[in-house]
Write an enzyme that holds these catalytic residues in place. Structure first.
Site, PDB file in Angstrom:
ATOM      1  N   GLU A 189      31.448  38.401  42.306  1.00 52.53           N
ATOM      2  CA  GLU A 189      32.885  38.154  42.451  1.00 52.53           C
ATOM      3  C   GLU A 189      33.505  39.167  43.413  1.00 52.53           C
ATOM      4  O   GLU A 189      33.333  40.373  43.259  1.00 52.53           O
ATOM      5  CB  GLU A 189      33.584  38.236  41.089  1.00 52.53           C
ATOM      6  CG  GLU A 189      33.277  39.513  40.309  1.00 52.53           C
ATOM      7  CD  GLU A 189      34.136  39.663  39.076  1.00 52.53           C
ATOM      8  OE1 GLU A 189      35.368  39.457  39.169  1.00 52.53           O
ATOM      9  OE2 GLU A 189      33.581  40.014  38.021  1.00 52.53           O
ATOM     10  N   ASP A 204      31.564  41.552  36.880  1.00 54.98           N
ATOM     11  CA  ASP A 204      31.988  42.828  36.302  1.00 54.98           C
ATOM     12  C   ASP A 204      31.924  42.777  34.776  1.00 54.98           C
ATOM     13  O   ASP A 204      32.079  41.710  34.173  1.00 54.98           O
ATOM     14  CB  ASP A 204      33.425  43.162  36.722  1.00 54.98           C
ATOM     15  CG  ASP A 204      33.535  43.425  38.219  1.00 54.98           C
ATOM     16  OD1 ASP A 204      32.486  43.654  38.849  1.00 54.98           O
ATOM     17  OD2 ASP A 204      34.655  43.392  38.750  1.00 54.98           O
ATOM     18  N   ASP A 258      33.919  43.263  32.400  1.00 55.79           N
ATOM     19  CA  ASP A 258      35.252  43.271  31.804  1.00 55.79           C
ATOM     20  C   ASP A 258      35.642  41.849  31.444  1.00 55.79           C
ATOM     21  O   ASP A 258      34.850  40.909  31.577  1.00 55.79           O
ATOM     22  CB  ASP A 258      36.272  43.915  32.755  1.00 55.79           C
ATOM     23  CG  ASP A 258      36.344  43.210  34.109  1.00 55.79           C
ATOM     24  OD1 ASP A 258      35.781  42.102  34.237  1.00 55.79           O
ATOM     25  OD2 ASP A 258      36.952  43.767  35.041  1.00 55.79           O
ATOM     26  N   ASP A 298      37.798  39.751  32.870  1.00 53.79           N
ATOM     27  CA  ASP A 298      37.802  38.841  34.020  1.00 53.79           C
ATOM     28  C   ASP A 298      36.389  38.436  34.418  1.00 53.79           C
ATOM     29  O   ASP A 298      36.118  37.278  34.744  1.00 53.79           O
ATOM     30  CB  ASP A 298      38.518  39.488  35.213  1.00 53.79           C
ATOM     31  CG  ASP A 298      40.029  39.495  35.034  1.00 53.79           C
ATOM     32  OD1 ASP A 298      40.523  38.654  34.261  1.00 53.79           O
ATOM     33  OD2 ASP A 298      40.695  40.329  35.656  1.00 53.79           O
TER      34      ASP A 298
END
Length: 740
Positions: free
Chosen positions: A414, A488, A490, A492
């Site tokens: 991403e 990532d 997290d 998102d």
């Protein structure tokens, strides 16, 4: 010299022992082991289909000893013309059984007479018990050979057959039983055979499966948590040599879920029963639209009717014909006509009896036809964008040098930042990188025509090279056989990962089925300790490593440390009390606890115990989870219960935060802990060493163990309905890794 002396003739059960894979499948991965168990269960279910069995008991105990018992007629015990009992004939001779004519069994799943004899051949021992005509019989087999003739061992009022066996450890060396596979199969059988009681005993755990509603309940279960458009349509038609059962319901999703069975055997590739089912539905719906004068500018076909359908087609018939030994596709021609005729008569009446729901259904079908037409036009426009020519590959793709897809890897990341690090750190020979911008479209909420509006989706399809859609998808053109989603660590990143998995599951399921899709596990933390860098993947491992270092340095709970902790706690409590104007009663209560050395030491033991397991980052939920498990700690249990007293819980909660702060201050002085918020924070060398180096990285292969559960999960997490998603989050909040 190759002559007649080299020609071997295998007798009895020797062919099975010599080539077990021909009869039960793979003996190394558990497939064959489960096949043996299901062969015996199917025999008991055949007794149910014949009208003589109501209960089947399956017991799994340690050392892989399996027992299957039913209350059917019991295997025949009279002497066969071969000079031995009929039971021994069935147990020791291949292709011997009572299912080659239609006298003993009207409907049967086993048609080749190899089930019991094959299981016997591949077992270290097998004990056969038969209850028939008020007598009990027993016979023991070792490696497929009877040790004695069938003997009478007593009198009994029950009927049936009981078989206990232990699979041969010489043949099944590394394989093991999977309880979930067994449970799923038995649950399926309970739906397909209503009012059959199936008892599964796994060591001491017992589960009873019993369904009054049969396949209607099956459809209701599959459609649970979905917004259904109509009530369940149910067809039950019994003929001389055939039984047809169909249950259908539509929901507001775009996905099709149809399961086909013949004599309880699943057909993953469908067949004539599915063809007759689809033909009849399309014909009836077109007739209904015409007779009801419903305005429609589009031609509805079977593809439109498939969207949002959940159906079970269960056929029971004599001598079914299949396309292969695996029985994945039914080819009996007479069943197509039978299913089609019965549905033509009953489904039209169903539409008339439910006018409101029928209009909603027709509206859905017309809308699907409209979307299909729009999709066709969109595909025509998009074909040029999806060209396979390498020169036309998307600019966001940094391709690899290798052209053999079996050796090529595609990393989907991403953003430009992560893409830059990955492109610099990769092995350019075999690793390609595709950097997507932002989140892709949620395909669970979008129609097929909207896919081509998304530049990121088009870019991904183009990079993969295998096309999309039933007519255009060709897995032979796939350019990478290792597709790695690396996002990532997290919220998102998790969302993007789920969106990509939803896309693959809905529109390119073959990629997952063939084992081509993986999830990368980039590190979440880096611990710097004594000039050494340690990369940690999650908070649980972080606690494990830090505690391990502390224990190694002998720093935990020494007398000096205890005194230091106590002083610091008192100091922090006083400061906290002044700054927050806390009540004196709270302060006094906390000081009393701190002056209790026994209690404080116990508290610290409990604290470290919590940190080792790390069920949650929130102490409140940790304690609630552990309260149920603390009965073993009787002396400490009363103290723990105090934490749930309304008067002191808030003070304890703040006290825990202070203790945690002091813990880090005392023990983590020599640590430097860095938390990575995104892949872009890692330099190319770090990303290579931790996430892209084939010899060091951690990858999770995506496997669909249960299509129904996967379908339901994507529908809950990514679908239109909010209520099921909220319910799912509430039930699983304690198990989630929530990034605040």
């Amino acid at each position: 010299m190759y002559d007649s002396s080299k020609i071997k003739i295998l007798k009895g059960l020797d062919p099975v022992k010599k080539r077990p894979g021909m009869y039960i499948g793979n003996t190394d991965d558990g497939t064959g082991l489960h096949h043996m168990l299901f062969e015996l269960i199917d025999n008991s279910i055949d007794e149910y289909l014949a009208g003589f069995c109501t209960t089947i008991r399956i017991q799994i105990i340690k050392y892989k000893i399996l027992t299957i018992e039913d209350n059917g007629r019991g295997i025949p015990i009279d002497t066969h013309s071969f000079g031995i009992s009929a039971a021994e004939i069935i147990m020791t001779i291949l292709h011997a059984g009572g299912k080659f004519d239609n006298d003993s069994y009207n409907f049967s799943g086993g048609l080749h007479g190899v089930g019991l004899s094959v299981v016997n051949a591949l077992s270290e021992f097998m004990k056969l018990y038969i209850y028939r005509k008020n007598k009990s019989y027993k016979q023991l087999y070792l490696n497929g050979i009877p040790t004695t003739p069938l003997k009478t061992i007593g009198r009994t009022k029950k009927n049936g057959t009981k078989i206990s066996f232990k699979p041969s450890t010489k043949i099944f060396i590394n394989s093991s039983l999977n309880y979930n596979i067994i449970y799923k199969r038995l649950q399926e059988m309970s739906f397909l055979n209503k009012k059959l009681k199936i008892v599964l005993i796994n060591n001491e755990k017992q589960i009873v499966l019993y369904n009054e509603g049969g396949i209607k309940t099956f459809v209701a279960k599959l459609n649970n948590h979905k917004t259904n458009i109509c009530p369940i349509f149910y067809l039950h038609s019994k003929k001389t040599n055939m039984l047809i059962e169909v249950a259908v319901q539509w929901n507001n999703s775009f996905t099709e879920l149809v399961k086909c069975y013949t004599n309880n055997i699943p057909q993953t590739d469908g067949g004539t029963h599915l063809f007759g089912f689809r033909t009849a539905l399309t014909k009836v719906i077109k007739t209904y639209i015409k007779k009801e004068n419903i305005k429609n500018n589009y031609s509805i076909n079977s593809d439109d009717i498939k969207e949002g359908i959940t159906a079970i087609i269960a056929i029971k018939m004599q001598n079914p014909k299949f396309s292969s030994q695996t029985k994945n596709k039914l080819i009996s021609s007479e069943i197509k006509i039978a299913v089609e005729n019965e549905l033509n008569k009953t489904f039209y009446l169903y539409l008339l009896e439910h006018p409101k729901e029928s209009k909603n259904l027709i509206k859905k079908f017309i809308n699907s036809a409209k979307i299909r037409e729009s999709s066709r036009k969109a595909r025509n426009v998009a074909r040029k964008r999806l060209a396979l020519d390498v020169a036309k590959l998307p600019g966001k793709l940094s391709d690899c040098q290798e052209k053999n897809p079996k050796k090529s890897e595609l990393y989907i990341v991403e953003g430009d930042s992560a893409g830059g690090s990955a492109k610099q750190g990769r092995d350019r020979r075999i690793q390609a990188v595709l950097a997507l911008k932002g989140k892709i479209i949620n395909v669970e909420k979008s129609g097929f025509e909207k896919i081509f509006v998304s530049n990121e989706i088009v870019t991904l399809i183009t990079a993969l090279g295998c096309g999309i859609g039933q007519k255009e998808f060709d897995i032979k053109n796939l350019r990478y056989h290792t597709i790695i989603i690396m996002t990532d660590a997290d919220v998102d990143g998790s969302h993007i990962r789920t969106l990509l998995l939803a896309f693959f599951f809905r529109y390119m399921p073959k990629l997952i089925e063939n084992g081509y899709v993986y999830i990368a596990q980039p590190p979440l933390f880096k611990i710097k300790h004594i000039k050494k860098d340690i990369y940690i993947n999650n908070e649980k491992d972080l606690h494990k490593h830090t505690l391990k270092i502390c224990l190694k340095e002998k720093q935990l709970l020494s007398n000096k440390k205890y005194i230091s902790i106590k002083k610091l706690l008192l100091k922090y409590i006083s400061v906290y009390n002044i700054s927050n104007k806390r009540k004196k009663s709270d302060l006094k209560l906390e000081k009393n606890y701190l002056n209790d050395a026994y209690y404080l030491n116990k508290f610290y033991s409990f604290y470290f115990y919590l940190n080792k397991l790390v069920l949650s980052s929130n102490i409140y939920y940790v304690l609630i989870s552990f309260k149920k498990q603390l009965n073993k700690l009787n002396n400490f249990n009363d103290k723990i219960n105090l934490f749930f007293n309304k008067k002191i819980f808030k003070s304890f909660y703040k006290l825990y935060d202070l203790i945690q702060l002091i813990f880090y201050k005392l023990f983590y002085k020599s640590f430097y802990i860095q938390r990575y918020k995104g892949l872009g924070e890692m330099n190319p060398n770090q990303l290579w060493e931790t996430s892209m180096n084939p010899f060091k990285r951690i990858l999770f292969k995506m496997i669909i163990k249960d299509v129904c559960k996967a379908n339901l999960l994507f529908n809950i997490l990514m679908g239109e309905s909010v209520k099921p998603r909220r319910h799912f989050i509430q039930n699983n909040a304690l198990l989630a890794n929530i990034d605040l």
